[in-house]
Design an enzyme around this catalytic site. Structure first.
Site, mmCIF file in Angstrom:
data_model
loop_
_atom_site.group_PDB
_atom_site.id
_atom_site.type_symbol
_atom_site.label_atom_id
_atom_site.label_comp_id
_atom_site.label_asym_id
_atom_site.label_seq_id
_atom_site.Cartn_x
_atom_site.Cartn_y
_atom_site.Cartn_z
ATOM 1 N N SER A 1 5.517 -3.824 -5.458
ATOM 2 C CA SER A 1 5.785 -4.781 -4.386
ATOM 3 C C SER A 1 4.476 -5.282 -3.799
ATOM 4 C CB SER A 1 6.613 -4.118 -3.283
ATOM 5 O OG SER A 1 6.686 -4.951 -2.137
ATOM 6 N N TYR B 1 9.982 1.927 2.592
ATOM 7 C CA TYR B 1 10.135 1.292 1.287
ATOM 8 C C TYR B 1 8.774 1.037 0.654
ATOM 9 C CZ TYR B 1 10.813 -2.535 -2.039
ATOM 10 O OH TYR B 1 10.771 -3.336 -3.153
#
Length: 261
Positions: free
Chosen positions: A152, A166
């Protein structure tokens, strides 16, 4: 919303190879699975619970001239990696491309409100599962193979506080990628991470698709002036899966549309 929907011509540069895409039934995973199929790979489409979506993906791959099969395993639970490989082995005799895509984001939760149970679940699905799937997959992965981990942009750009847990799971994936590349280089296996920014998928639907303001803000963050779509990430993954990427390993590939500039 402006999107990129043009499909590249099928080059079949992955002909004769077998791929497994975890979380391959929806979103980015589906786009990657379909792209690898168009490039000639036989694709294992992994899914957790939605058999219909997985079958739809496999059908789409076959309709485009490719071959595919589905693999069911609920990640984040004891025995998940073993179950996945058992299902895979029943339909394939080896592996050339492993895409660790499956993941959950846990929703937008402030750090003070993250529960131990939610934290553990995030790491179980996003970090522990790909570690042990890969560990147990190495005996099946042929020399010269490819491992592609979906990370990410949050691990480099700084996470919003409500996505901290996350982002931490994906930071671990970055370390996993760089270190495993050194371990597997002697087998000519490359290991790389592709790091999307905000992508128009079901995972982001509740805030992105529902808000013109959110779409405008995300679009403005990229010099290309639009929101990313799954096919944007699939193109990067297809390159990393191909022979063209043979001299690229241990890398974190920014696929945020330039949002981190």
């Amino acid at each position: 919303m402006v999107s990129s929907t043009a499909q590249p011509p099928a080059t079949k540069r992955l002909a004769g190879r077998t791929a497994l895409v975890t979380g391959g039934s929806r979103g980015i995973g589906r786009a990657i699975a379909e792209r690898l199929g168009r490039e000639g790979a036989r694709v294992g489409v992994h899914f957790g619970g939605d058999a219909t979506a997985a079958k739809d993906t496999a059908t789409a791959i076959e309709a485009a001239g490719g071959t595919a099969f589905t693999v069911q395993a609920r990640l984040g639970k004891a025995g998940d990696a073993e179950g996945l490989w058992s299902a895979f082995d029943a339909q394939a005799d080896g592996l050339d491309i492993l895409v660790n895509n499956a993941g959950v984001n846990g929703g937008q939760v402030r750090p003070a409100e993250v529960t131990p149970e939610a934290f553990d679940h995030l790491f179980a699905v996003n970090t522990k599962a790909p570690f042990f799937i890969t560990q147990q997959g190495l005996s099946r992965l042929r020399d010269g193979g490819r491992i592609i981990n979906v990370s990410s942009g949050l691990t480099r750009g700084g996470a919003a506080p409500d996505l901290l847990a996350y982002a931490m799971t994906k930071g671990a994936i970055d370390v996993f990628t760089m270190t495993l590349a050194k371990e597997l280089g002697a087998r000519a296996i490359t290991v790389n991470a592709v790091a999307p920014g905000v992508v128009d998928t079901d995972m982001n639907a509740d805030w992105l698709r529902a808000s013109a303001e959110a779409q405008a803000g995300v679009s403005a963050a990229s010099p290309l002036g639009r929101v990313g779509v799954p096919d944007d990430i699939a193109g990067v993954a297809a390159f990393l899966a191909s022979e063209d990427s043979r001299w690229v390993t241990g890398q974190w590939i920014d696929a945020t549309g330039g949002a981190l500039f």
